[in-house]
Scaffold this motif. Structure first.
Motif, PDB file in Angstrom:
ATOM      1  N   THR A  45      31.736  -3.905  22.969  1.00 16.50           N
ATOM      2  CA  THR A  45      32.167  -3.194  21.712  1.00 16.50           C
ATOM      3  C   THR A  45      31.770  -1.847  21.858  1.00 16.50           C
ATOM      4  O   THR A  45      32.351  -0.701  21.320  1.00 16.50           O
ATOM      5  N   THR A  46      30.457  -1.706  22.320  1.00 15.53           N
ATOM      6  CA  THR A  46      30.155  -0.150  22.393  1.00 15.53           C
ATOM      7  C   THR A  46      30.744   0.639  23.552  1.00 15.53           C
ATOM      8  O   THR A  46      31.051   1.729  23.035  1.00 15.53           O
ATOM      9  N   THR A  47      31.369   0.010  24.504  1.00 18.69           N
ATOM     10  CA  THR A  47      32.039   0.946  25.507  1.00 18.69           C
ATOM     11  C   THR A  47      33.502   1.288  24.586  1.00 18.69           C
ATOM     12  O   THR A  47      33.881   2.392  24.900  1.00 18.69           O
ATOM     13  N   GLN A  48      33.877   0.392  23.978  1.00 17.47           N
ATOM     14  CA  GLN A  48      35.001   0.748  23.056  1.00 17.47           C
ATOM     15  C   GLN A  48      35.092   1.722  22.289  1.00 17.47           C
ATOM     16  O   GLN A  48      35.864   2.627  21.890  1.00 17.47           O
ATOM     17  N   GLN A  49      33.958   1.807  21.297  1.00 17.70           N
ATOM     18  CA  GLN A  49      33.370   2.681  20.285  1.00 17.70           C
ATOM     19  C   GLN A  49      33.249   4.047  21.199  1.00 17.70           C
ATOM     20  O   GLN A  49      33.820   5.083  20.602  1.00 17.70           O
ATOM     21  N   TYR A  50      32.742   4.244  22.332  1.00 18.83           N
ATOM     22  CA  TYR A  50      32.469   5.360  22.905  1.00 18.83           C
ATOM     23  C   TYR A  50      33.690   6.018  23.645  1.00 18.83           C
ATOM     24  O   TYR A  50      33.761   7.117  23.172  1.00 18.83           O
ATOM     25  N   LEU A  51      34.560   5.090  24.099  1.00 19.49           N
ATOM     26  CA  LEU A  51      35.889   5.661  24.314  1.00 19.49           C
ATOM     27  C   LEU A  51      36.775   5.975  23.358  1.00 19.49           C
ATOM     28  O   LEU A  51      37.657   6.946  23.589  1.00 19.49           O
ATOM     29  N   ALA A  52      36.540   5.404  22.107  1.00 15.31           N
ATOM     30  CA  ALA A  52      37.447   5.850  20.733  1.00 15.31           C
ATOM     31  C   ALA A  52      37.185   7.271  20.425  1.00 15.31           C
ATOM     32  O   ALA A  52      38.043   7.614  19.581  1.00 15.31           O
ATOM     33  N   ASP A  53      36.195   7.799  20.850  1.00 15.22           N
ATOM     34  CA  ASP A  53      35.687   9.146  20.292  1.00 15.22           C
ATOM     35  C   ASP A  53      35.731  10.033  21.528  1.00 15.22           C
ATOM     36  O   ASP A  53      34.628  10.533  21.848  1.00 15.22           O
ATOM     37  N   ILE A  54      36.552  10.227  22.326  1.00 17.66           N
ATOM     38  CA  ILE A  54      36.282  10.774  23.669  1.00 17.66           C
ATOM     39  C   ILE A  54      35.948  12.368  23.575  1.00 17.66           C
ATOM     40  O   ILE A  54      35.164  12.926  24.698  1.00 17.66           O
ATOM     41  N   GLU A  55      36.176  12.977  22.418  1.00 17.53           N
ATOM     42  CA  GLU A  55      35.692  14.370  22.323  1.00 17.53           C
ATOM     43  C   GLU A  55      34.246  14.452  21.969  1.00 17.53           C
ATOM     44  O   GLU A  55      33.686  15.515  21.960  1.00 17.53           O
ATOM     45  N   ARG A  56      33.635  13.334  21.725  1.00 20.07           N
ATOM     46  CA  ARG A  56      32.082  13.586  21.308  1.00 20.07           C
ATOM     47  C   ARG A  56      31.332  12.685  22.256  1.00 20.07           C
ATOM     48  O   ARG A  56      30.404  12.141  21.922  1.00 20.07           O
ATOM     49  N   MET A  57      31.570  12.273  23.431  1.00 17.56           N
ATOM     50  CA  MET A  57      30.943  11.519  24.458  1.00 17.56           C
ATOM     51  C   MET A  57      29.581  12.115  24.816  1.00 17.56           C
ATOM     52  O   MET A  57      29.653  13.430  24.896  1.00 17.56           O
TER      53      MET A  57
END
Length: 119
Positions: A45-57
């Motif tokens: 889940t955390t990986t998916q959340q991270y990748l869902a907002d790639i402009e703010r990694m």
């Protein structure tokens, strides 16, 4: 407010300083480890959340002094069940880098306190 999601990357500084690897080769090691860990833990889940907002990694890139300190970190992360990828360059069989999967920062930052920011 929730802690930010962050990925930690730890590279061996001695590969550049003592073994004279080009900086581009070291950057490639980090890219390999990051790509592998994202693939391996893509269902988290955390990986998916991270990748869902790639402009703010958020990534924290740190340096390990040598192979021994990198391997000690790998063992510590394994013992604490922190998902990560230890990248071992082939065919030379040289451990070069660790990348964690994305985590809430407050859950894993304590494992990286002794490492300095990569310079």
């Amino acid at each position: 407010m929730a802690s930010p999601i962050v990925q930690y990357i730890v590279l061996r500084k001695d590969l550049v300083d003592k073994l004279k690897w080009p900086i581009g080769a070291l950057i490639a090691q980090a890219c390999h480890a990051c790509t592998a860990v994202m693939h391996n833990f893509r269902e988290e889940t955390t990986t998916q959340q991270y990748l869902a907002d790639i402009e703010r990694m958020h990534k924290v890139v740190l340096e390990a002094n040598n192979e021994e300190s990198l391997m000690a970190l790998a063992e510590k992360l394994k013992a604490e069940n922190v998902d990560h990828k230890l990248w071992i360059e082939q065919p030379e069989d040289i451990p070069t880098c660790i990348a964690t999967r994305p985590y809430q920062k407050d859950l894993i930052q304590s494992h990286f306190k002794k490492f300095k920011l990569m310079k």
